[in-house]
Write a protein that holds these residues in place. Structure first.
Motif, short mmCIF file in Angstrom:
data_model
loop_
_atom_site.label_atom_id
_atom_site.label_comp_id
_atom_site.label_asym_id
_atom_site.label_seq_id
_atom_site.Cartn_x
_atom_site.Cartn_y
_atom_site.Cartn_z
N UNK A 206 0.91 -1.10 -0.01
CA UNK A 206 0.03 0.09 0.08
C UNK A 206 0.78 1.35 0.05
N UNK A 207 2.24 1.08 0.39
CA UNK A 207 2.91 2.09 0.41
C UNK A 207 4.20 2.23 -0.61
N UNK A 236 7.89 14.63 8.77
CA UNK A 236 6.54 14.51 9.51
C UNK A 236 5.28 14.08 8.72
N UNK A 237 5.15 14.48 7.57
CA UNK A 237 4.07 14.12 6.67
C UNK A 237 4.11 12.79 6.46
N UNK A 238 5.28 12.24 6.08
CA UNK A 238 5.47 10.70 5.45
C UNK A 238 5.28 10.01 6.90
N UNK A 239 5.81 10.31 7.85
CA UNK A 239 5.62 9.59 9.25
C UNK A 239 4.08 9.33 9.44
N UNK A 240 3.08 10.44 9.29
CA UNK A 240 1.85 10.41 9.48
C UNK A 240 1.27 9.78 8.50
N UNK A 241 1.55 9.47 7.25
CA UNK A 241 0.94 8.89 6.48
C UNK A 241 1.29 7.26 6.55
N UNK A 242 2.36 6.96 6.71
CA UNK A 242 2.77 5.59 7.02
C UNK A 242 1.93 5.06 8.20
N UNK A 243 1.94 5.92 9.33
CA UNK A 243 1.44 5.47 10.52
C UNK A 243 -0.12 5.19 10.53
N UNK A 244 -0.79 6.11 9.72
CA UNK A 244 -2.14 5.92 9.31
C UNK A 244 -2.40 4.64 8.51
N UNK A 245 -1.68 4.52 7.52
CA UNK A 245 -1.94 3.19 6.65
C UNK A 245 -1.56 1.79 7.43
N UNK A 246 -0.76 1.93 8.33
CA UNK A 246 -0.55 0.67 9.27
C UNK A 246 -1.78 0.51 10.28
#
Length: 389
Positions: A206-207, A236-246
């Motif tokens: 998904x990423x 930070x934006x990538x960090x948030x995107x990744x954590x939302x997906x997981x």
């Protein structure tokens, strides 16, 4: 009739409420299990006969494709269990041994201050929802004021096999320094440890485009995993995107696919890892002072009463993740005083059988008893010989 309808209505309301609490609040877990029905059944034929360690020893002898063992008395290194000992197996969190070694080197040389304060916020930057969350939560629970010393973070990382603090330490130590350490240890079959967050991000369809993974060499995968972990740390934006997906869909692959993804993890052979433990006991890892500090941190299991009942001395690192159960240890039996070094890996196991072993903590029990229980040791030797003539 009205009373019956009223009763039925109340029953349905209560049932709906129970369903909402049991299923609704745990929907993600139920969804994951539903999607992995095939995986949960995989290997079920082995379960009935492996509730005892004797039965597990029989399984070991019958399945060299999944197991590697090196176990020997340090005073008699040519005699022991050497089973698939030169087959590279996924390291998982046992690779934290190399982080511990480099950490103690930098502390000894004054490059790091073990009393430095670390905030849990710094460490949590590498946390991925649904990936070894329980292990990380154990570390969080130990530091209620949200801070800890760097030395305590290292200790908690080892005791809890925590991937999140391992990634924090990986960047703290520095990629070049870790590479230099692995090179000096002269372990040609042992791969360089990678940030876990970066590996899981790279494996997530998904990423990322994962279609090229099957043809990808290990060095390319390593570079991309490091790049992903670095971006998770800095962006930070990538960090948030990744954590939302997981959070929404974990790693976006089935349990069986996650197990098969162990092929991309750094690997080592049990022979080289056990020999490294032996060198550590001889105080030959860098300096005597550094060797002693490494051993001291590895002795965390000695706080357990069952361990203290069977061992005069014991140190270990374990790992437990989908399809993988592994451990590296040294121990002195309280019964006859002999000292053994070991590396035991169950690698890419059928998912259902892995769940059985994991839930019953069988790998750790088996590995520990190989040192102090001569009957299990002989049974394992006999099963290996019987099935692999």
């Amino acid at each position: 009739m009205k009373r019956a309808l009223k009763f039925l209505l109340i029953f349905l309301i209560v049932a709906a409420a129970v369903f909402a609490m049991v299923i609704g609040l745990n929907y993600s877990g139920f969804k994951t299990l539903f999607e992995n029905q095939e995986g949960m059944a995989e290997g079920s034929q082995y379960i009935e006969n492996t509730y005892s360690l004797k039965g597990l020893a029989r399984f070991v002898g019958e399945h060299p494709e999944w197991v590697s063992i090196t176990s020997y008395n340090v005073n008699d290194p040519d005699s022991g269990i050497f089973y698939q000992e030169d087959v590279p197996r996924a390291l998982g969190a046992t690779s934290n041994l190399f982080l511990l070694m480099e950490y103690e080197r930098q502390v000894a040389e004054g490059l790091l201050d073990p009393s430095e304060t670390v905030t849990l916020e710094e460490i949590r930057r590498f946390a991925l929802p649904e990936i070894s969350e329980n292990n990380h939560q154990k570390l969080v629970d130990e530091f209620e004021d949200q801070t800890a010393t760097l030395d305590d973070v290292v200790k908690a990382m080892l005791q809890n096999s925590d991937l999140v603090s391992a990634d924090y330490l990986w960047f703290k130590l520095g990629e070049d320094n870790i590479r230099a350490l692995v090179d000096t240890l002269d372990l040609p079959e042992t791969a360089f440890p990678l940030p876990f967050s970066g590996m899981y991000i790279r494996l997530n369809p998904s990423l990322n485009d994962t279609s090229a993974l099957k043809e990808m060499d290990s060095s390319t995968f390593a570079k991309q995993a490091v790049r992903a972990a670095t971006k998770l740390k800095d962006n930070s934006d990538f960090n948030r995107k990744v954590k939302e997906q997981f959070e929404e869909d974990r790693i976006s692959i089935t349990f069986m696919e996650e197990r098969d993804a162990l092929t991309y993890f750094p690997k080592a052979t049990t022979r080289q890892l056990a020999d490294l433990m032996a060198a550590l006991l001889r105080d030959e890892v860098m300096t005597k002072q550094i060797s002693e500090q490494i051993k001291q941190k590895l002795r965390w299991p000695m706080g357990s009463k069952p361990i203290a009942r069977s061992f005069e001395d014991y140190g270990a690192i374990y790992d437990n993740r989908m399809g993988l159960l592994g451990g590296i240890d040294f121990g002195t039996s309280i019964y006859d005083g002999h000292t053994s070094v070991q590396a035991v890996f169950f690698d890419r196991l059928p998912v259902g059988f892995w769940v059985h072993m994991s839930a019953n903590h069988m790998q750790e029990d088996y590995q520990q008893r190989l040192i102090w229980d001569p009957a299990l040791y002989e049974t394992t030797l006999n099963e290996i010989a019987k099935n692999n003539e």
